[in-house]
Design an enzyme around this catalytic site. Structure first.
Site, PDB file in Angstrom:
ATOM      1  N   ASN A 153       0.808  -1.226   0.000  1.00 12.11           N
ATOM      2  CA  ASN A 153       0.000   0.000   0.000  1.00 12.11           C
ATOM      3  C   ASN A 153       0.836   1.270   0.000  1.00 12.11           C
ATOM      4  O   ASN A 153       0.328   2.332  -0.307  1.00 12.11           O
ATOM      5  CB  ASN A 153      -0.943  -0.003   1.200  1.00 12.11           C
ATOM      6  N   CYS A 328       1.508   9.530  11.345  1.00 12.78           N
ATOM      7  CA  CYS A 328       1.295  10.351  12.535  1.00 12.78           C
ATOM      8  C   CYS A 328       0.333   9.646  13.466  1.00 12.78           C
ATOM      9  O   CYS A 328      -0.790   9.354  13.093  1.00 12.78           O
ATOM     10  CB  CYS A 328       0.692  11.690  12.146  1.00 12.78           C
TER      11      CYS A 328
HETATM   12  C1  LIG Z   1      -6.419  -0.437   2.879  1.00 11.50           C
HETATM   13  C2  LIG Z   1      -5.692  -1.675   3.218  1.00 11.50           C
HETATM   14  C3  LIG Z   1      -6.124  -2.507   4.251  1.00 11.50           C
HETATM   15  C4  LIG Z   1      -7.313  -2.169   5.107  1.00 11.50           C
HETATM   16  O1  LIG Z   1      -8.488  -2.345   4.379  1.00 11.50           O
HETATM   17  P1  LIG Z   1      -9.897  -1.846   4.978  1.00 11.50           P
HETATM   18  O2  LIG Z   1     -10.874  -2.391   4.009  1.00 11.50           O
HETATM   19  O3  LIG Z   1      -9.829  -0.351   4.979  1.00 11.50           O
HETATM   20  O4  LIG Z   1     -10.041  -2.419   6.331  1.00 11.50           O
HETATM   21  C5  LIG Z   1      -5.416  -3.659   4.488  1.00 11.50           C
HETATM   22  N1  LIG Z   1      -4.345  -3.983   3.767  1.00 11.50           N
HETATM   23  C6  LIG Z   1      -3.893  -3.208   2.768  1.00 11.50           C
HETATM   24  C7  LIG Z   1      -2.706  -3.632   1.985  1.00 11.50           C
HETATM   25  C8  LIG Z   1      -4.547  -2.028   2.465  1.00 11.50           C
HETATM   26  O5  LIG Z   1      -4.089  -1.268   1.490  1.00 11.50           O
END
Ligand SMILES: *Cc1c(COP(=O)(O)O)cnc(C)c1O
Length: 407
Positions: A153, A328
């Protein structure tokens, strides 16, 4: 608000595609039934959920029974990791994951450590990818699960799922992957990649927030899972709670659109990313974080030398909405564990920007952002040089770890 910054934070979330919203709307007001109800209102909702489940299953080459709807990828990761740990602890208490995983994987693993599980956190190479030999060497007779994300991410790198799946399969260890950033953006095939559990979410692919799924393999092997939410026994007892029909309809529509347009969209977004990178490379002292090609098409993560990270973000925030390499919490700023995991210094981890380009961005926006980043960094470096020479005994420029934004 008259003017809003350009949105380039598509790894945090994405807007709901209007076609997705349109598909969802009737399920709030007209087809609002509880899918468990045994009357027409229930059947209508149940039918929509059945179709949604088929679309999601097909998107990853699974069967509909293997899809468990959850509130998102955080819950799916928790269900996968804690659910497997609880179901398999008599076979072993060792789990393998990676230092650059999302907190929704790392935190359940840390929690399991408090219950006596042993977790191996694999390092990554400087390009963000794992070393397959290091993975294989980490597998022990008591290893029950390997959890490695599909797409990161922060830096967008794509781990070699097929190769990881093969290693896990050969050692008869379950393989879970967090594919929150990957679904409907890169091809995913649970059969071909030997994936046993996969976490998905809708809101990173232009679907609604609050809905996701966990794929749980039912054959070769049949994965056992201890439920983490107990109640009405929905989802074959794997996840209780009334299913959210509109969210599921929206999730399926978002995935359908994403899969249909995957190749073309990756080309378009890839062109925008290439443009932004070519503009930014006019700067001296800018480095790319993560593998140059094995990454999501919309991800550009850079670190900038000789610039205060918090001043950089402050300087950009009226032009562009992006994330930085500092996470943060309420009281302190910490460098990104992903960037330090790559071996970046704390200083370079702070002075980083994550651009997440998406479906609705335009070339004109990219050019505006590119210019703004260049002029902000140039101005910051100039003023820093002036203050460094006039306050030669002062050390403020090294001090950004603890300081709040001051410029
Ligand atoms: C956004 C994200 C999550 C969390 O997903 P939600 O649906 O917001 O709980 C978990 N893992 C990765 C790699 C993400 O990018």
């Amino acid at each position: 608000m008259s003017h809003r910054p350009i949105y380039l934070d598509c790894h945090a979330t994405t807007p709901v595609d209007p076609r997705v919203l349109e598909a969802m709307l009737p399920y709030f007001t007209e087809y609002f039934g509880n899918p468990s109800s045994l009357h027409q209102y229930g059947w209508e909702a149940e039918m929509a959920i059945k179709q949604g489940r088929e679309i999601i299953a097909q998107a990853i080459n699974a069967t509909p029974e293997e899809i468990v709807f959850t509130s998102g990828a955080t819950e799916a990761n928790n269900l996968a990791i804690k659910g497997v740990a609880e179901a398999y602890f008599s076979q072993g208490k060792h789990i393998i994951t990676v230092v650059t995983e999302h907190r929704a994987v790392l935190d359940p693993c840390q929690y399991l450590q408090t219950l006596g599980f042993e977790i191996t956190y694999l390092p990554v190479k400087p390009d963000g990818l794992i070393d397959l030999e290091v993975l294989e060497a980490a597998i022990r007779p008591d290893t029950i699960l390997v959890s490695i994300m599909a797409a990161n991410n922060e830096i967008g790198v794509l781990q070699p799922l097929k190769e990881i799946g093969e290693i896990c399969h050969n050692h008869q260890v379950l393989f879970h992957t967090d594919a929150a950033q990957a679904i409907a953006k890169i091809p995913l095939d649970v059969a071909q990649m030997n994936i046993d559990l996969m976490s998905l979410t809708a809101h990173k692919v232009y679907g609604p927030k609050g809905i996701g799924a966990l794929y749980v393999r039912r054959r070769n092997p049949r994965v056992k899972l201890a439920p983490q939410l107990h109640g009405g026994g929905q989802e074959k007892n794997r996840r209780s709670g009334t299913l959210y029909t509109p969210q599921i309809v929206g999730f399926a529509k978002a995935v359908e659109i994403g899969i249909e347009n995957m190749i073309k969209e990756n080309q378009n977004i890839g062109q925008l990313r290439a443009k932004l990178w070519s503009i930014l490379q006019q700067l001296e002292g800018i480095v790319l974080n993560g593998h140059p090609t094995q990454r999501l098409s919309g991800n550009l993560n850079v670190s900038v030398e000789s610039v205060d990270g918090s001043a950089l973000l402050l300087g950009l925030k009226s032009t562009v909405a992006v994330s930085s390499g500092s996470a943060c919490s309420s009281t302190k700023i910490a460098p990104s564990h992903v960037l330090t995991g790559l071996g970046r210094s704390k200083k370079l981890a702070y002075a980083s920007v994550r651009f997440g380009i998406g479906r609705f961005n335009t070339m004109a926006e990219i050019e505006t952002v590119g210019k703004a980043v260049i002029s902000t960094i140039t101005a910051l470096r100039q003023s820093q040089r002036i203050s460094d020479s006039s306050l030669s005994s002062n050390h403020t420029s090294q001090n950004f770890g603890s300081s709040e934004i001051t410029i």
